[in-house]
Design an enzyme around this catalytic site. Structure first.
Site, PDB file in Angstrom:
ATOM      1  N   GLU A 100       0.823  -1.219   0.000  1.00  0.00           N
ATOM      2  CA  GLU A 100       0.000   0.000   0.000  1.00  0.00           C
ATOM      3  C   GLU A 100       0.857   1.269   0.000  1.00  0.00           C
ATOM      4  OE1 GLU A 100      -2.911   0.346  -0.735  1.00  0.00           O
ATOM      5  OE2 GLU A 100      -4.097  -1.356  -0.038  1.00  0.00           O
ATOM      6  N   HIS A 120     -12.330  -2.824   3.375  1.00  0.00           N
ATOM      7  CA  HIS A 120     -10.891  -2.981   3.581  1.00  0.00           C
ATOM      8  C   HIS A 120     -10.457  -2.601   5.003  1.00  0.00           C
ATOM      9  CE1 HIS A 120      -6.657  -1.975   1.741  1.00  0.00           C
ATOM     10  NE2 HIS A 120      -6.578  -2.399   2.991  1.00  0.00           N
TER      11      HIS A 120
HETATM   12 ZN   LIG Z   1      -4.994  -2.864   4.217  1.00  0.00          ZN
END
Ligand SMILES: [Zn+2]
Length: 212
Positions: free
Chosen positions: A72, A154
């Site tokens: 990420e 998420h």
């Molecule tokens: Zn995550």
């Protein structure tokens, strides 16, 4: 010092149940290096050492470190680019916050600590696959000038002027998300007014706590 703190926050997100396994990620801005230290992809937080952290530039170039950075990292870069002054980002997958993001229900400004530290209602960013530029842009847009944003289906992202503050954002959002669910079971939650939210946010930013 900064790297030690990243590792410490990593242990805390596991110990306090904000993350299970190796998910989530943490980063801290290093002004002397013009980049941010981020946790590596898919490694056990309790076993991390300083050498496992990766220093990335705002152009997503690895400045130091051998590991693959968190998948990420684009989300972190996008936040540091759009919010100068933010020093740390903590991303977790805690249950009540994620439940809101699954139901696409924003977490309203319903308790005082939440509106002080997050800046008001915590919005749900539009869904995109993890690790994508689109997710990073959607998160930045739903974050706005606040300190927390929910990622659809998420988890949660908390930002702050220090790692401790970003962690506190995640803890307070999770607790508030739990309160929101319970208050709906009990009846209809009464929300704080925008005027009161503005007042408390202002007081938190300017006069709360012990200033030296
Ligand atoms: Zn995550």
């Amino acid at each position: 010092m900064l790297k030690t703190k990243v590792l410490e926050i990593g242990r805390k997100i596991i110990q306090t149940g904000l993350v299970a396994g190796t998910w989530g990620n943490i980063s801290a801005w290093d002004s002397s290096r013009k980049g941010f230290w981020i946790t590596p992809s898919g490694m056990d937080y309790l076993a991390l050492s300083e050498e496992d952290l990766v220093l990335l530039s705002l152009e997503n170039k690895v400045l130091e470190g051998e590991r693959k950075p968190s998948s990420e990292y684009l989300l972190h870069t996008a936040i540091y680019q759009s919010r100068p002054g933010i020093q740390a980002i903590v991303h977790t997958h805690s249950a009540y916050a994620t439940a809101h993001s699954v139901s696409r229900v924003a977490l309203p400004g319903l308790v005082e600590d939440l509106v002080m530290i997050a800046g008001g209602e915590v919005e749900v960013a539009e869904y995109y696959l993890p690790g994508t530029t689109q997710l990073a842009q959607a998160a930045v847009s739903a974050l706005g000038e606040k300190n927390a944003v929910l990622l659809a289906n998420h988890g949660l992202v908390g930002v702050g002027y220090s790692l401790e503050e970003a962690l506190k954002v995640c803890q307070v959002v999770e607790k508030s998300a739990q309160i929101h669910v319970m208050s709906r079971l009990l009846g209809t939650p009464v929300l704080l007014s925008q005027d009161d939210i503005n007042h408390m946010r202002n007081a938190y930013q300017n006069s709360y706590g012990q200033r030296t």
